[in-house]
Design a protein around this motif. Structure first.
Motif, mmCIF file in Angstrom:
data_model
loop_
_atom_site.group_PDB
_atom_site.id
_atom_site.type_symbol
_atom_site.label_atom_id
_atom_site.label_comp_id
_atom_site.label_asym_id
_atom_site.label_seq_id
_atom_site.Cartn_x
_atom_site.Cartn_y
_atom_site.Cartn_z
ATOM 1 N N MET A 1 -25.377 33.408 -2.262
ATOM 2 C CA MET A 1 -23.919 33.373 -2.417
ATOM 3 C C MET A 1 -23.479 32.031 -2.993
ATOM 4 S SD MET A 1 -22.129 34.994 0.886
ATOM 5 C CE MET A 1 -23.032 36.288 1.665
ATOM 6 N N VAL B 1 -19.990 40.355 -2.318
ATOM 7 C CA VAL B 1 -19.530 39.153 -3.015
ATOM 8 C C VAL B 1 -19.938 39.197 -4.489
ATOM 9 C CG1 VAL B 1 -20.032 36.689 -3.279
ATOM 10 C CG2 VAL B 1 -19.344 37.577 -1.064
ATOM 11 N N ILE C 1 -16.026 31.752 -1.386
ATOM 12 C CA ILE C 1 -17.384 32.318 -1.320
ATOM 13 C C ILE C 1 -18.321 31.337 -0.613
ATOM 14 C CG2 ILE C 1 -19.379 33.049 -2.694
ATOM 15 C CD1 ILE C 1 -17.428 34.066 -4.795
#
Lengths: 248, 374
Positions: B42, B215, B262
């Motif tokens: 991520m 995501v 994020i």
């Protein structure tokens, strides 16, 4: 009818040096006006003042009768002023089509652009502009891979599709071959009428191809204004800019 | 899907299937380790979003990861049984007791100066929400100031770098509030609808894997919108974008904030999996490592950067089992970075794209199908 672009006593003072010193002029709707002048006459500075890159210290800029003096660049752009720089400036990492899509977006905010599809009319207009600038076959190429001439045309196309009412062009044929210059003249002639243009150019052959009226700047002031023939025979212009021998 | 050509879609789908199938082949201990790397994935995507798509190199991405981690860890610390045994009605972190002035009340409100900040974190969801929202809000404010001043390039990197070091200094200095260098350990488990997320259970792995897939998909869709195209336009020429009437700082700030959110989410999940938060998240080397992951994977690709982060960490884990390579690993990473920058400026994903382009050129029918699918 109000003029598309009105400059009223526009001046800028760079700590004592007045690069533009009280310029007043009016460019009518759909007119193409050429700005002539020797190096340092204040042509590019004048464009900086209109587009908001430089702030005027005196005077006013009116676009379609609306006062835009002192606004920030993107606000002036939204008021209808498009600008092409001397050094071609496109989005090199995007494709030709994406470049035009970015230029086309009517709504400038982040939120309103969180969507995908173009409308039918937008797609049609995009295809039309691609044809006009002769880059139909290059639509999916990265703009960074285009030739110098193609890059200039793409930038002209972006101004077209942006639908700016007033377009400022700074030496659109700089560095072009004769063939490319001829094509550029063709594109610019098509812009006339629909857009109001203010063009800085040195190439007299090119100027004769596109110009209706010419404004000559000298040391930050308007020296003369008139038709191509009038300017070419104007004694003060000859003395100040073209040399005693006249135009080559 | 608009703006996503077929093979890209299949690359995303392939990764999703792979991640969801991993529990079939690995034990819980290994899955726990992989889950950590997915959090790093991520981070790689977050770096690609700003560096690759906006041209903004944030050298302090660890700040947002760190905030996410600490916010979650504060809530989980208060869930820990060690916090419930300090002789108070409300939970009190054990380290606060060790750091308290003699005679201070054994209560979260006032045991150490500023300990009241912890009060809202008694509710576990405070940690979850703060972990994502605070980085986004902070990035929004930073972006407004930095980009609004038309600061760009290396100066943004210097500012973000200085900021993460500053925050690290504050965190390590505020020992009675943050446990300083020791970080927050002995954490409880996240509990959702009476399901406890045991870090070494498959459920926790799935939580992280699904979050990563979501995501990546969301970020990829975001950059495929017109706003994403305009963002890339500002990267190539902010002047041109400005003269087309776009408020360039607004675009940069928006995506900077998304990237921060994020990173915050990654930090939050990392804490759930690893059961600690430490000021090492705020060290410069960690933020720079993220940039290396994104560079090797390909900063121009959300997926590439994430895969780069996951792969590098998997290799690192394997290598560190060989004693001779433990010390050499840092050098290997350094060389890998230099080689990528010189020979593969678009990283692994660039290599994949070029390969696909060559394949399409060889098979015209493939190209036709692809265009029809767009």
């Amino acid at each position: 009818m109000t003029a598309a672009l009105t400059l009223d006593g526009l001046a800028v003072d760079f700590s004592g040096f007045r690069a533009v010193d009280g310029v007043s002029m009016a460019v009518e709707q759909g007119e193409l006006r050429v700005l002539l002048g020797a190096n340092g006459a204040g042509k590019t500075t004048l464009m900086d003042l209109i587009s908001g890159k430089t702030r005027a210290t005196e005077g006013k800029v009116l676009v379609q009768g609306r006062d835009v003096t002192g606004l920030r660049e993107h606000r002036i752009a939204r008021a209808g002023v498009g600008r092409k720089f001397q050094i071609p400036s496109v989005f090199s990492g995007l494709t030709v089509r994406q470049n035009l899509e970015v230029a086309q977006s009517k709504r400038p905010s982040v939120w309103s652009n969180l969507r995908f599809a173009l409308g039918m009319s937008e797609k049609a207009r995009l295809a039309e502009v691609l044809e006009l600038i002769g880059l139909g076959a290059e639509a999916e190429r990265e703009a960074g891979l285009l030739s110098h001439g193609q890059t200039q045309w793409l930038e002209l196309g972006m101004l077209m599709i942006q639908d700016a009412s007033v377009i400022l062009l700074d030496e659109p044929t700089a560095g072009m071959t004769q063939g490319e210059t001829a094509k550029t003249a063709e594109i610019i002639n098509r812009l006339k009428g629909r857009h109001t243009l203010l063009v800085v150019e040195h190439d007299m052959a090119f100027v004769r191809d596109i110009a209706e009226r010419i404004t000559v700047l000298h040391l930050g002031r308007v020296l003369a204004e008139g038709s191509v023939a009038f300017i070419e025979n104007h004694p003060e212009v000859k003395a100040a800019y073209l040399g005693k021998q006249g135009i080559a | 899907m608009a703006g996503l050509s077929n093979y890209r879609f299949w690359a995303y789908a392939g990764l999703a299937v792979l991640l969801l199938a991993l529990p079939l082949v690995g034990d819980e201990f290994w899955l726990n380790r992989v889950a950590k790397y997915l959090c790093y994935g991520m981070l790689g995507a977050a770096v690609a979003l700003t560096w690759g798509y906006a041209g903004v190199l944030n050298l302090g991405q660890g700040l947002f990861f760190g905030i996410g981690a600490y916010a979650m860890a504060m809530s989980l610390k208060l869930q820990s049984y060690t916090s419930l045994q300090q002789g108070s009605d409300t939970p009190v972190p054990d380290f606060m007791l060790w750091n308290a002035q003699p005679g201070a009340p054994t209560d979260l409100c006032c045991i150490t100066p500023g300990s009241w900040i912890w009060l809202p974190f008694q509710w576990q969801w405070t940690g979850v929400i703060v972990a994502v929202i605070l980085p986004a809000v902070l990035a929004g404010i930073m972006g407004r100031i930095i980009f609004g001043q038309r600061i760009s390039g290396v100066f943004v990197s210097i500012i973000t770098l200085a900021l993460v070091l500053l925050v690290r200094l504050v965190v390590t200095d505020a020992q009675p509030l943050t446990n300083g260098f020791n970080g927050l350990t002995d954490l409880g488990w996240l509990t959702v609808f009476s399901h406890e997320f045991d870090p070494y259970a498959k459920g926790t792995y799935y939580l992280v894997a699904v979050a990563l897939i979501a995501v990546l998909a969301a970020a990829r869709i975001l950059v495929a919108t017109r706003a994403g195209t305009i963002l890339q336009a500002t990267r190539d020429s902010d002047t041109r974008a400005l003269y087309l009437g776009y408020d360039v700082p607004a675009y940069q700030t928006f995506f900077f904030a998304v990237s921060a959110a994020i990173a915050g989410l990654a930090g939050m999940l990392y804490v759930i999996v690893s059961e600690f938060a430490s000021p090492s998240f705020l060290e410069l080397s960690f933020s720079i490592t993220m940039v290396v992951w994104a560079a090797v994977g390909g900063r121009g690709s959300i997926l590439g950067a994430a895969v780069g982060a996951i792969l590098i960490n998997m290799i690192e884990a394997r290598v560190s089992e060989t004693e001779a390579l433990v010390e050499a690993w840092k050098a290997i990473i350094g060389i890998l970075f230099v080689v990528t920058v010189i020979y593969l400026p678009k990283g692994l994903s660039g290599l994949a794209h070029d390969g696909m382009a060559r394949l399409r050129a060889r098979r015209p029918s493939f190209q036709l199908k692809e265009e029809a699918g767009q």
